[in-house]
Design an enzyme around this catalytic site. Structure first.
Site, PDB file in Angstrom:
ATOM      1  N   ARG A  53      -6.736 -17.327  53.449  1.00 38.36           N
ATOM      2  CA  ARG A  53      -6.964 -18.891  53.161  1.00 38.36           C
ATOM      3  C   ARG A  53      -7.575 -18.994  51.571  1.00 38.36           C
ATOM      4  O   ARG A  53      -8.039 -17.762  51.107  1.00 38.36           O
ATOM      5  CB  ARG A  53      -8.242 -19.491  53.838  1.00 38.36           C
ATOM      6  CG  ARG A  53      -8.007 -19.743  55.251  1.00 38.36           C
ATOM      7  CD  ARG A  53      -6.859 -21.081  55.324  1.00 38.36           C
ATOM      8  NE  ARG A  53      -6.685 -21.321  56.799  1.00 38.36           N
ATOM      9  CZ  ARG A  53      -5.237 -21.030  57.381  1.00 38.36           C
ATOM     10  NH1 ARG A  53      -4.574 -20.311  56.805  1.00 38.36           N
ATOM     11  NH2 ARG A  53      -5.177 -21.408  58.567  1.00 38.36           N
ATOM     12  N   HIS A  85       2.479 -21.260  51.249  1.00 40.26           N
ATOM     13  CA  HIS A  85       1.857 -21.098  52.528  1.00 40.26           C
ATOM     14  C   HIS A  85       2.871 -21.071  53.738  1.00 40.26           C
ATOM     15  O   HIS A  85       2.923 -21.805  54.616  1.00 40.26           O
ATOM     16  CB  HIS A  85       1.030 -22.051  52.910  1.00 40.26           C
ATOM     17  CG  HIS A  85      -0.220 -22.107  54.264  1.00 40.26           C
ATOM     18  ND1 HIS A  85      -1.486 -22.622  54.022  1.00 40.26           N
ATOM     19  CD2 HIS A  85       0.011 -21.347  55.022  1.00 40.26           C
ATOM     20  CE1 HIS A  85      -2.122 -22.097  55.133  1.00 40.26           C
ATOM     21  NE2 HIS A  85      -0.935 -21.447  55.833  1.00 40.26           N
TER      22      HIS A  85
HETATM   23  P1  NDP Z   1      -8.657 -12.846  64.201  1.00 40.63           P
HETATM   24  O1  NDP Z   1      -9.682 -13.771  64.503  1.00 40.63           O
HETATM   25  O2  NDP Z   1      -7.911 -12.094  65.130  1.00 40.63           O
HETATM   26  O3  NDP Z   1      -9.271 -11.590  63.254  1.00 40.63           O
HETATM   27  C1  NDP Z   1     -10.189 -11.515  62.180  1.00 40.63           C
HETATM   28  C2  NDP Z   1     -10.579 -10.341  61.696  1.00 40.63           C
HETATM   29  O4  NDP Z   1     -11.434 -10.816  60.567  1.00 40.63           O
HETATM   30  C3  NDP Z   1     -11.547  -9.728  62.852  1.00 40.63           C
HETATM   31  O5  NDP Z   1     -10.928  -8.389  62.781  1.00 40.63           O
HETATM   32  C4  NDP Z   1     -12.965  -9.706  62.423  1.00 40.63           C
HETATM   33  O6  NDP Z   1     -13.584  -8.548  62.446  1.00 40.63           O
HETATM   34  C5  NDP Z   1     -12.697  -9.904  60.616  1.00 40.63           C
HETATM   35  N1  NDP Z   1     -13.630 -10.892  60.153  1.00 40.63           N
HETATM   36  C6  NDP Z   1     -14.261 -11.940  60.414  1.00 40.63           C
HETATM   37  N2  NDP Z   1     -15.513 -12.182  59.550  1.00 40.63           N
HETATM   38  C7  NDP Z   1     -15.694 -11.089  58.868  1.00 40.63           C
HETATM   39  C8  NDP Z   1     -16.681 -10.670  58.010  1.00 40.63           C
HETATM   40  N3  NDP Z   1     -17.684 -11.597  57.649  1.00 40.63           N
HETATM   41  N4  NDP Z   1     -16.537  -9.545  57.430  1.00 40.63           N
HETATM   42  C9  NDP Z   1     -15.668  -8.558  57.962  1.00 40.63           C
HETATM   43  N5  NDP Z   1     -14.465  -8.798  58.765  1.00 40.63           N
HETATM   44  C10 NDP Z   1     -14.764 -10.121  59.079  1.00 40.63           C
HETATM   45  O7  NDP Z   1      -7.766 -13.428  63.066  1.00 40.63           O
HETATM   46  P2  NDP Z   1      -6.040 -13.491  62.857  1.00 40.63           P
HETATM   47  O8  NDP Z   1      -6.038 -12.045  62.673  1.00 40.63           O
HETATM   48  O9  NDP Z   1      -5.222 -14.001  63.953  1.00 40.63           O
HETATM   49  O10 NDP Z   1      -5.976 -14.447  61.571  1.00 40.63           O
HETATM   50  C11 NDP Z   1      -6.630 -13.924  60.415  1.00 40.63           C
HETATM   51  C12 NDP Z   1      -6.206 -15.372  59.502  1.00 40.63           C
HETATM   52  O11 NDP Z   1      -5.066 -15.249  59.056  1.00 40.63           O
HETATM   53  C13 NDP Z   1      -6.618 -16.898  60.189  1.00 40.63           C
HETATM   54  O12 NDP Z   1      -7.956 -17.256  60.470  1.00 40.63           O
HETATM   55  C14 NDP Z   1      -5.807 -17.726  59.179  1.00 40.63           C
HETATM   56  O13 NDP Z   1      -6.759 -18.009  58.026  1.00 40.63           O
HETATM   57  C15 NDP Z   1      -4.833 -16.707  58.461  1.00 40.63           C
HETATM   58  N6  NDP Z   1      -3.573 -17.066  58.669  1.00 40.63           N
HETATM   59  C16 NDP Z   1      -2.499 -17.333  57.475  1.00 40.63           C
HETATM   60  C17 NDP Z   1      -1.385 -17.585  57.694  1.00 40.63           C
HETATM   61  C18 NDP Z   1      -0.283 -17.862  56.545  1.00 40.63           C
HETATM   62  O14 NDP Z   1       0.805 -18.322  56.910  1.00 40.63           O
HETATM   63  N7  NDP Z   1      -0.908 -17.370  55.331  1.00 40.63           N
HETATM   64  C19 NDP Z   1      -0.583 -17.874  59.150  1.00 40.63           C
HETATM   65  C20 NDP Z   1      -1.754 -17.570  60.260  1.00 40.63           C
HETATM   66  C21 NDP Z   1      -3.044 -17.268  60.063  1.00 40.63           C
HETATM   67  P3  NDP Z   1     -13.930  -8.311  63.953  1.00 40.63           P
HETATM   68  O15 NDP Z   1     -12.880  -7.735  64.347  1.00 40.63           O
HETATM   69  O16 NDP Z   1     -15.081  -7.288  63.790  1.00 40.63           O
HETATM   70  O17 NDP Z   1     -14.531  -9.182  64.702  1.00 40.63           O
HETATM   71  C1  OXD Z   2      -2.345 -20.518  60.424  1.00 39.62           C
HETATM   72  C2  OXD Z   2      -1.606 -20.895  59.375  1.00 39.62           C
HETATM   73  O1  OXD Z   2      -3.424 -20.376  60.798  1.00 39.62           O
HETATM   74  O2  OXD Z   2      -0.285 -21.228  59.498  1.00 39.62           O
HETATM   75  O3  OXD Z   2      -1.565 -20.411  61.654  1.00 39.62           O
HETATM   76  O4  OXD Z   2      -2.267 -20.911  58.256  1.00 39.62           O
END
Ligand code: NDP
Ligand code: OXD
Length: 307
Positions: free
Chosen positions: A222, A270
């Site tokens: 983000r 995006h």
């Molecule tokens: P998940 O919830 O599956 O994974 C999140 C990961 O982030 C986990 O490994 C978690 O750690 C880690 N994490 C969270 N907080 C912290 C912290 N404070 N310190 C260290 N690690 C942390 O999310 P996704 O992989 O499905 O998605 C990630 C993000 O991608 C979404 O939230 C969204 O913002 C973004 N996104 C962007 C898109 C785009 O087109 N640009 C499309 C889709 C998503 P742990 O495993 O230890 O809990």
């Molecule tokens: C999502 C995105 O979170 O598109 O799926 O950013």
């Protein structure tokens, strides 16, 4: 009982059609024309107006239409009794892997410069760096898959998450010190964290200063993970040397943003991984059916944790 689609500003025709084809018996409501708010039991939501979900007294499940849930959790007036889930779509994961691996390879091999050379009819081979260390912040559905994708094309990839160990087949580190050491070594760093109070503004001047000189930062998490003004100053110093950005503080990125004209920055609007209504409709119906028969729901979100 009905399922509500609540996605202001989005064309939901294909989603509606696919949901209806998959479950002809389903009562579907599409915001803002909601016939019977008291019958809404589940809502599929993207960027809803804050407080709107309180209008549905029997709402039991709120499903984010995308992988991220920050758009939902920023609403201070979420119904406390409703479960929050998100769609985790294998196609969305594949698209993200393709985007990030493509971005990293394009940058490493300087493909944009060859495109400019071509416009000038210039034949100018350049040497390229062969060091291949990658760091992915986030070891979740997307971060883990991207790290494996980078490993598949020869990168030595590690993830950073809240706890260390082998996560989804990827060596994973945690903690600020380990992050700084990994950033100092990584040729390409990818941010795939969820936006939470703990991750907002993470890439500020002090963290950017620990990055390897000459490296690449890809932000597909983000926009608020990154302090944009600090990034501009960091690029001037070459740490990182380049940024590949898909997400921004303000979207669409304002015309006045200095990022548009910075030669070290690549911008996409995006689109790293777009939710495909045909692909997620089945996942939404699966949540609906499980909820109706009282089965545990997949991909539940913990509002206290923020993801
Ligand atoms: P998940 O919830 O599956 O994974 C999140 C990961 O982030 C986990 O490994 C978690 O750690 C880690 N994490 C969270 N907080 C912290 C912290 N404070 N310190 C260290 N690690 C942390 O999310 P996704 O992989 O499905 O998605 C990630 C993000 O991608 C979404 O939230 C969204 O913002 C973004 N996104 C962007 C898109 C785009 O087109 N640009 C499309 C889709 C998503 P742990 O495993 O230890 O809990
Ligand atoms: C999502 C995105 O979170 O598109 O799926 O950013």
């Amino acid at each position: 009982m009905s399922l509500l689609i609540l996605m202001p500003g989005r064309d939901t025709a294909v989603l509606e059609e696919t949901l209806r084809a998959g479950a002809p018996e389903l009562e579907l409501e599409v915001w803002p024309e909601v016939g019977d708010p008291a019958a809404v039991e589940m809502a599929v939501v993207w960027n809803h107006p804050q407080g709107e979900l309180l209008r549905y007294p029997r709402l039991e499940v709120v499903c984010s239409y995308g992988a991220g849930v920050d758009h939902l959790l920023r609403d201070p007036e979420l119904p406390t009794g409703a479960e929050i889930v998100r769609v985790v779509d294998p196609q969305l994961v594949r698209d993200m892997v393709e985007y990030v691996v493509g971005a990293v390879i394009s940058w490493r091999r300087d493909l944009a410069t060859y495109r400019c050379d071509q416009a000038e009819r210039r034949w100018q081979p350049r040497e390229y760096d062969r060091s291949r260390r990658a760091l992915v912040l986030g070891a979740g559905e997307l971060g883990g898959a991207v790290a494996r994708g980078l490993a598949a094309v020869g990168f030595d990839a590690v993830c950073w998450a809240t706890s260390a160990g082998d996560r989804r087949g990827v060596p994973t580190i945690s903690g600020r010190d380990a992050l700084e050491s990994a950033l100092a070594a990584a040729d390409a760093t990818v941010c795939l964290l969820p936006l939470t109070p703990a991750t907002e503004g993470l890439f500020d001047a002090s963290l950017l200063a620990t990055m390897k000189p000459g490296s690449l930062l890809v932000n597909v998490g983000r926009g608020h993970h990154l302090v944009e003004s600090d990034l501009v100053a960091a690029l001037d110093r070459g740490r990182p040397a380049a940024a590949w950005l898909d997400v921004f503080d303000t979207e669409p990125l304002p015309a006045a943003s200095p990022l548009w004209v910075n030669p070290a920055v690549t911008i996409t609007p995006h689109v790293a991984s777009l939710t495909d209504p045909r692909s997620v409709a089945g996942l939404i119906l699966d949540v609906w059916r499980r909820h109706r028969v009282g089965e545990p729901l997949p991909h539940r979100v913990d509002p206290a944790r923020g993801y």
